[in-house]
Design a protein around this motif. Sequence first.
Motif, PDB file in Angstrom:
ATOM      1  N   UNK A 144      21.282 -29.382 -31.251  1.00  9.69           N
ATOM      2  CA  UNK A 144      19.667 -30.173 -31.225  1.00  9.69           C
ATOM      3  C   UNK A 144      19.086 -29.171 -30.421  1.00  9.69           C
ATOM      4  N   UNK A 145      17.665 -29.491 -30.460  1.00 10.97           N
ATOM      5  CA  UNK A 145      16.487 -28.821 -29.190  1.00 10.97           C
ATOM      6  C   UNK A 145      17.144 -28.673 -28.197  1.00 10.97           C
ATOM      7  N   UNK A 146      17.489 -29.891 -27.426  1.00 14.09           N
ATOM      8  CA  UNK A 146      17.954 -30.291 -25.863  1.00 14.09           C
ATOM      9  C   UNK A 146      19.027 -29.185 -25.628  1.00 14.09           C
ATOM     10  N   UNK A 147      20.288 -29.083 -26.380  1.00 14.18           N
ATOM     11  CA  UNK A 147      21.218 -28.572 -25.958  1.00 14.18           C
ATOM     12  C   UNK A 147      21.025 -27.472 -26.331  1.00 14.18           C
ATOM     13  N   UNK A 148      20.284 -26.563 -26.639  1.00 15.99           N
ATOM     14  CA  UNK A 148      19.793 -25.239 -27.000  1.00 15.99           C
ATOM     15  C   UNK A 148      19.018 -25.004 -25.895  1.00 15.99           C
ATOM     16  N   UNK A 149      18.154 -25.700 -25.044  1.00 23.86           N
ATOM     17  CA  UNK A 149      17.515 -25.450 -23.572  1.00 23.86           C
ATOM     18  C   UNK A 149      18.295 -25.620 -23.196  1.00 23.86           C
ATOM     19  N   UNK A 150      19.599 -25.645 -23.061  1.00 22.15           N
ATOM     20  CA  UNK A 150      21.008 -26.504 -21.851  1.00 22.15           C
ATOM     21  C   UNK A 150      20.908 -24.928 -21.733  1.00 22.15           C
ATOM     22  N   UNK A 151      20.888 -24.691 -22.761  1.00 22.50           N
ATOM     23  CA  UNK A 151      22.175 -23.323 -23.788  1.00 22.50           C
ATOM     24  C   UNK A 151      21.593 -21.911 -22.860  1.00 22.50           C
ATOM     25  N   UNK A 171      36.305 -24.313 -27.247  1.00 23.41           N
ATOM     26  CA  UNK A 171      34.992 -23.968 -26.732  1.00 23.41           C
ATOM     27  C   UNK A 171      34.733 -23.130 -25.497  1.00 23.41           C
ATOM     28  N   UNK A 172      36.483 -22.912 -25.231  1.00 21.24           N
ATOM     29  CA  UNK A 172      37.464 -21.588 -24.021  1.00 21.24           C
ATOM     30  C   UNK A 172      37.471 -20.812 -24.864  1.00 21.24           C
ATOM     31  N   UNK A 173      37.544 -20.911 -26.188  1.00 19.94           N
ATOM     32  CA  UNK A 173      37.466 -19.447 -27.199  1.00 19.94           C
ATOM     33  C   UNK A 173      35.532 -19.233 -27.626  1.00 19.94           C
ATOM     34  N   UNK A 224      27.609 -31.123 -21.812  1.00 17.66           N
ATOM     35  CA  UNK A 224      26.526 -30.411 -22.918  1.00 17.66           C
ATOM     36  C   UNK A 224      26.580 -30.815 -24.244  1.00 17.66           C
ATOM     37  N   UNK A 225      27.337 -29.622 -24.423  1.00 18.73           N
ATOM     38  CA  UNK A 225      28.407 -29.098 -25.748  1.00 18.73           C
ATOM     39  C   UNK A 225      29.450 -29.889 -26.096  1.00 18.73           C
ATOM     40  N   UNK A 226      29.894 -30.218 -25.434  1.00 23.21           N
ATOM     41  CA  UNK A 226      30.881 -31.615 -26.068  1.00 23.21           C
ATOM     42  C   UNK A 226      30.428 -32.391 -26.471  1.00 23.21           C
ATOM     43  N   UNK A 227      29.213 -32.955 -25.213  1.00 26.27           N
ATOM     44  CA  UNK A 227      28.885 -34.616 -25.926  1.00 26.27           C
ATOM     45  C   UNK A 227      28.445 -34.337 -27.620  1.00 26.27           C
ATOM     46  N   UNK A 228      27.427 -33.303 -27.504  1.00 27.19           N
ATOM     47  CA  UNK A 228      26.502 -33.413 -28.842  1.00 27.19           C
ATOM     48  C   UNK A 228      27.587 -32.723 -30.050  1.00 27.19           C
ATOM     49  N   UNK A 229      28.226 -32.178 -30.123  1.00 28.28           N
ATOM     50  CA  UNK A 229      28.818 -31.084 -31.439  1.00 28.28           C
ATOM     51  C   UNK A 229      30.538 -31.854 -31.391  1.00 28.28           C
ATOM     52  N   UNK A 251      39.160 -42.521 -16.801  1.00 28.04           N
ATOM     53  CA  UNK A 251      40.173 -41.274 -17.697  1.00 28.04           C
ATOM     54  C   UNK A 251      39.557 -40.665 -18.413  1.00 28.04           C
ATOM     55  N   UNK A 252      38.614 -40.263 -17.687  1.00 24.71           N
ATOM     56  CA  UNK A 252      37.599 -38.376 -18.811  1.00 24.71           C
ATOM     57  C   UNK A 252      38.221 -37.590 -18.877  1.00 24.71           C
ATOM     58  N   UNK A 253      38.176 -37.589 -20.490  1.00 22.32           N
ATOM     59  CA  UNK A 253      38.432 -35.979 -20.416  1.00 22.32           C
ATOM     60  C   UNK A 253      37.754 -34.874 -21.685  1.00 22.32           C
ATOM     61  N   UNK A 254      37.750 -33.812 -21.607  1.00 18.13           N
ATOM     62  CA  UNK A 254      37.469 -33.476 -22.829  1.00 18.13           C
ATOM     63  C   UNK A 254      37.130 -34.091 -24.366  1.00 18.13           C
ATOM     64  N   UNK A 255      38.606 -34.740 -24.681  1.00 22.15           N
ATOM     65  CA  UNK A 255      38.897 -35.335 -25.295  1.00 22.15           C
ATOM     66  C   UNK A 255      38.407 -36.591 -25.837  1.00 22.15           C
ATOM     67  N   UNK A 256      38.112 -36.646 -24.382  1.00 21.97           N
ATOM     68  CA  UNK A 256      37.299 -38.443 -24.425  1.00 21.97           C
ATOM     69  C   UNK A 256      36.155 -38.759 -24.938  1.00 21.97           C
ATOM     70  N   UNK A 257      34.993 -36.942 -24.401  1.00 22.48           N
ATOM     71  CA  UNK A 257      33.594 -36.927 -24.928  1.00 22.48           C
ATOM     72  C   UNK A 257      33.694 -36.528 -25.996  1.00 22.48           C
TER      73      UNK A 257
END
Length: 348
Positions: free
Chosen positions: A232-239, A202-204, A190-195, A288-294
């Motif tokens: 956003x609020x959706x990501x906040x709730x997930x986190x 992300x690792x850091x 979710x963090x990849x897709x919304x930020x 072939x989906x990677x974090x960079x593709x997100x």
Amino acid sequence: MSNNYYLDRNRNNMRKLNEMLADLPAFCSVFFIGIQDTTTPLTRLNYAVDLKLFFNYLVTYETAFYGKEIKSITMSDIDGIDAQTIERFLAYLSYYDKDNGEVFTNSERGKLRKLSTLRAFFKYFFNKDMLKANVASKVKSPKLHEKPIIRLEPQETAELLYSCETLNGFSEHQKKYNDKYKIRDNAIISLFLTTGIRVSECVGLNVEDINFNLNSFRVTRKGGNQVILYFGEDTAEILKHYLAWRDTLNAPKEERALFLSSRNKRMMVRTMEYLVKKYALVATPLKHITPHKLRSTYGTNLYHETNDIYIVAEVLGHKDVNTTKKHYAAIDDDVRRSVAGKVKLKQD
């Protein structure tokens, strides 16, 4: 290990560089000292890897270097290299063996990176009047063929998140293992897709980097500069859900990494890449989906919403807006598709 991921990574890269310098000609130390204020430890380590490969090629295949050890190469030897030598090296990179018998190949981009290393190397010593000519500058860059930009369509994004939340499509054995970590995995994806953050960013992340009062987080970009990004609020709730779950783990209090591995330590980049691949194979098996593709998916969606390439460049942390534009080949395709049928052969 400290809780500063970037400091630890830099120290590790500098240690590796010092180990490699022991096998390189003495003048290489002069080069790396000279560029240390304008490059990162990772860049210098990559330069060292490329230079070792180049020197190994010289002593193995170039007549003028027969019988020499890499350590014994002198600046006078380097001064005798011409542009054709470097061109032969680039040709060699298409298919070569390492000492252990493993076969390697280099794409156009791989060759370009190694040529960039040699250009920096020759330019440095030429500017210091230690070489008569900068022969690397005479070598043409390999022509790069643009790759198609792969991103997720809205329905594919929904399917990816659904597979993460429900483990739909996984075997019973896979479900048994992944059920424990799906809350964490959903937060990461979710963090990849919304930020649109990079996987290393992300690792850091540390727990204290998150600020729910502003729905923001502090991220360290390439080069070490820090910026504040928002979600956003959706990501906040997930986190928040993830952090509540994280508190139930028996992780050491001194471990401040936001996202933890199964060993309750900071996740590695490779682990996070595998995590994305695992869910993507279920949700979108033909891509072939990677974090960079997100990240590309986020950038494209943000451009659709704002129609401002400069905003997208700022949020993604691109120094050059032309880099950002490469993410939008799919948008060009949308435009071409939208005009299909607009010009008619016969008028009604």
